[in-house]
Design an enzyme around this catalytic site. Structure first.
Site, PDB file in Angstrom:
ATOM      1  N   LYS A   1      43.389  18.649  76.199  1.00  0.00           N
ATOM      2  CA  LYS A   1      43.546  19.994  76.753  1.00  0.00           C
ATOM      3  C   LYS A   1      44.795  20.104  77.626  1.00  0.00           C
ATOM      4  O   LYS A   1      45.479  21.133  77.622  1.00  0.00           O
ATOM      5  CB  LYS A   1      42.286  20.394  77.532  1.00  0.00           C
ATOM      6  CG  LYS A   1      41.045  20.560  76.657  1.00  0.00           C
ATOM      7  CD  LYS A   1      41.294  21.504  75.487  1.00  0.00           C
ATOM      8  CE  LYS A   1      40.023  22.000  74.826  1.00  0.00           C
ATOM      9  NZ  LYS A   1      40.319  22.879  73.676  1.00  0.00           N
TER      10      LYS A   1
ATOM     11  N   TYR B   1      39.101  14.328  76.204  1.00  0.00           N
ATOM     12  CA  TYR B   1      39.109  15.799  76.082  1.00  0.00           C
ATOM     13  C   TYR B   1      40.135  16.378  77.067  1.00  0.00           C
ATOM     14  O   TYR B   1      40.928  17.257  76.710  1.00  0.00           O
ATOM     15  CB  TYR B   1      37.702  16.316  76.375  1.00  0.00           C
ATOM     16  CG  TYR B   1      37.498  17.817  76.275  1.00  0.00           C
ATOM     17  CD1 TYR B   1      37.210  18.421  75.053  1.00  0.00           C
ATOM     18  CD2 TYR B   1      37.544  18.618  77.408  1.00  0.00           C
ATOM     19  CE1 TYR B   1      36.985  19.798  74.969  1.00  0.00           C
ATOM     20  CE2 TYR B   1      37.315  19.994  77.339  1.00  0.00           C
ATOM     21  CZ  TYR B   1      37.037  20.579  76.118  1.00  0.00           C
ATOM     22  OH  TYR B   1      36.807  21.940  76.041  1.00  0.00           O
TER      23      TYR B   1
HETATM   24  N1  LIG Z   1      32.463  26.685  76.057  1.00  0.00           N
HETATM   25  C1  LIG Z   1      33.153  26.273  77.097  1.00  0.00           C
HETATM   26  O1  LIG Z   1      32.661  26.180  78.207  1.00  0.00           O
HETATM   27  C2  LIG Z   1      34.613  25.927  76.914  1.00  0.00           C
HETATM   28  C3  LIG Z   1      35.381  25.767  78.071  1.00  0.00           C
HETATM   29  C4  LIG Z   1      36.721  25.455  77.948  1.00  0.00           C
HETATM   30  C5  LIG Z   1      37.281  25.321  76.702  1.00  0.00           C
HETATM   31  N2  LIG Z   1      36.507  25.462  75.593  1.00  0.00           N
HETATM   32  C6  LIG Z   1      37.179  25.311  74.303  1.00  0.00           C
HETATM   33  O2  LIG Z   1      37.031  26.515  73.584  1.00  0.00           O
HETATM   34  C7  LIG Z   1      37.099  26.248  72.195  1.00  0.00           C
HETATM   35  C8  LIG Z   1      35.921  26.892  71.508  1.00  0.00           C
HETATM   36  O3  LIG Z   1      34.731  26.260  71.957  1.00  0.00           O
HETATM   37  P1  LIG Z   1      33.318  27.010  71.977  1.00  0.00           P
HETATM   38  O4  LIG Z   1      32.775  26.815  73.320  1.00  0.00           O
HETATM   39  O5  LIG Z   1      33.462  28.367  71.426  1.00  0.00           O
HETATM   40  O6  LIG Z   1      32.501  26.032  71.004  1.00  0.00           O
HETATM   41  P2  LIG Z   1      31.609  26.314  69.718  1.00  0.00           P
HETATM   42  O7  LIG Z   1      31.040  24.997  69.374  1.00  0.00           O
HETATM   43  O8  LIG Z   1      30.696  27.454  69.946  1.00  0.00           O
HETATM   44  O9  LIG Z   1      32.677  26.755  68.607  1.00  0.00           O
HETATM   45  C9  LIG Z   1      33.636  25.854  68.126  1.00  0.00           C
HETATM   46  C10 LIG Z   1      33.831  26.100  66.643  1.00  0.00           C
HETATM   47  O10 LIG Z   1      34.883  25.238  66.197  1.00  0.00           O
HETATM   48  C11 LIG Z   1      34.541  24.756  64.923  1.00  0.00           C
HETATM   49  N3  LIG Z   1      35.248  23.486  64.670  1.00  0.00           N
HETATM   50  C12 LIG Z   1      35.026  22.268  65.209  1.00  0.00           C
HETATM   51  N4  LIG Z   1      35.877  21.378  64.726  1.00  0.00           N
HETATM   52  C13 LIG Z   1      36.677  22.042  63.848  1.00  0.00           C
HETATM   53  C14 LIG Z   1      37.757  21.666  63.015  1.00  0.00           C
HETATM   54  N5  LIG Z   1      38.178  20.408  62.965  1.00  0.00           N
HETATM   55  N6  LIG Z   1      38.383  22.606  62.268  1.00  0.00           N
HETATM   56  C15 LIG Z   1      37.941  23.897  62.296  1.00  0.00           C
HETATM   57  N7  LIG Z   1      36.901  24.311  63.035  1.00  0.00           N
HETATM   58  C16 LIG Z   1      36.283  23.397  63.805  1.00  0.00           C
HETATM   59  C17 LIG Z   1      33.028  24.566  64.981  1.00  0.00           C
HETATM   60  O11 LIG Z   1      32.461  24.521  63.678  1.00  0.00           O
HETATM   61  C18 LIG Z   1      32.603  25.777  65.790  1.00  0.00           C
HETATM   62  O12 LIG Z   1      32.256  26.867  64.961  1.00  0.00           O
HETATM   63  C19 LIG Z   1      37.151  24.716  72.065  1.00  0.00           C
HETATM   64  O13 LIG Z   1      38.505  24.330  71.897  1.00  0.00           O
HETATM   65  C20 LIG Z   1      36.639  24.240  73.396  1.00  0.00           C
HETATM   66  O14 LIG Z   1      37.124  22.964  73.700  1.00  0.00           O
HETATM   67  C21 LIG Z   1      35.201  25.772  75.662  1.00  0.00           C
END
Ligand SMILES: NC(=O)c1ccc[n+]([C@@H]2O[C@H](COP(=O)([O-])OP(=O)(O)OC[C@H]3O[C@@H](n4cnc5c(N)ncnc54)[C@H](O)[C@@H]3O)[C@@H](O)[C@H]2O)c1
Length: 252
Positions: free
Chosen positions: A156, A152
């Site tokens: 990133k 991951y």
């Molecule tokens: N939540 C955190 O703490 C955090 C921190 C840093 C980065 N992120 C990043 O933020 C982004 C959003 O994460 P989140 O926390 O909102 O998660 P989340 O699980 O709430 O939402 C992610 C969404 O992406 C969709 N998804 C997954 N794989 C997919 C694909 N191949 N094609 C299209 N859609 C797809 C899922 O169905 C889901 O609706 C991600 O890239 C995650 O790595 C999250």
């Protein structure tokens, strides 16, 4: 609420949940229309259904044809794409010896490959319109080491590097920035905190909160603000930047 996005269109991936759903809602509240893309069509439609003039579409960002067709459909539907937020992704942890190449490729293919495919497809549209703004999603895992999170973190870090390089190529008409969030309460982190808290989500969440200066985890709206800022003309002199809404975690 200001109307910064009046007459504008945002395409967001992963928009059925979490950070991108919050960005979609904020963009809409400020006057824009949103194409909510998600691998889960039901989730995409549920979010878009609450936002006037917006649409939800099924799209796996790791699919070259899937992204090409979805971007073409959004352009047909709205006649323009002013902004893109790349947020589709999944969490997957574990000791590196346990990772197969297939699992690794899925991590890189969804996060980095999906970001590449959306950028590649929206950039010519934005250029032809005379401007646009793209925000990609990294993580503090691109900056600091975390246990069993190397694939991951690799994805990133690559997104942050890709953003800096692409900013030069996309300039001067299109701005490309990256957000690197800390620990935000979403569908991705809640199961993780439950596991780390031994079944007690509040315990896991307070462990996460204790890692930053503000002593709370972030909410999706804590990310919607910085992302919508980067998508708006308020950030008109910013490109290639990494913005780190993490409660100060990476500084301590
Ligand atoms: N939540 C955190 O703490 C955090 C921190 C840093 C980065 N992120 C990043 O933020 C982004 C959003 O994460 P989140 O926390 O909102 O998660 P989340 O699980 O709430 O939402 C992610 C969404 O992406 C969709 N998804 C997954 N794989 C997919 C694909 N191949 N094609 C299209 N859609 C797809 C899922 O169905 C889901 O609706 C991600 O890239 C995650 O790595 C999250």
């Amino acid at each position: 609420m200001t109307q910064r996005f009046e007459g504008r269109v945002l395409l967001t991936t992963g928009g059925g949940s979490g950070l991108a759903a919050a960005v979609a809602r904020r963009y809409s509240q400020e006057g824009g229309r949103v194409a909510v893309l998600d691998i889960d069509a039901g989730r995409a439609e549920a979010v878009a259904g609450q936002l006037p003039g917006s649409i939800g579409l099924a799209c796996d960002v790791a699919s070259e044809e899937g992204v090409r067709d979805a971007v073409a459909r959004v352009l047909r539907e709205f006649g323009r794409i002013d902004a893109a937020f790349n947020a589709a992704g999944h969490a997957d942890f574990g000791p590196i010896e346990e990772w197969t190449l297939e699992r690794w490729n899925r991590m890189l293919g969804v996060h980095l490959g999906g970001t590449f495919l959306v950028c590649k497809n929206v950039l010519p549209i934005m250029r032809a319109q005379g401007g646009g703004s793209i925000v990609n999603t990294a993580s503090i895992a691109a900056i600091t080491a975390q246990p069993f999170n190397a694939p991951y973190g690799a994805a990133k870090s690559a997104i942050a590097g890709f953003t800096r390089q692409l900013a030069l190529e996309a300039a001067p008409l299109v701005r490309v920035n990256v957000v690197a969030p800390g620990r935000i309460r979403t569908g991705m982190t809640e199961p993780l905190w439950k596991m780390r808290g031994g079944g007690d989500i509040d315990k896991g969440q307070s462990q996460a909160a204790n890692l930053n200066m503000l002593k709370r985890v972030g909410e999706a709206d804590d990310i919607a603000g910085p992302v919508c800022f980067l998508l708006s003309n308020d950030a008109g002199f910013m490109t290639g930047a990494t913005v780190v809404p993490d409660g100060g975690e990476t500084l301590i």
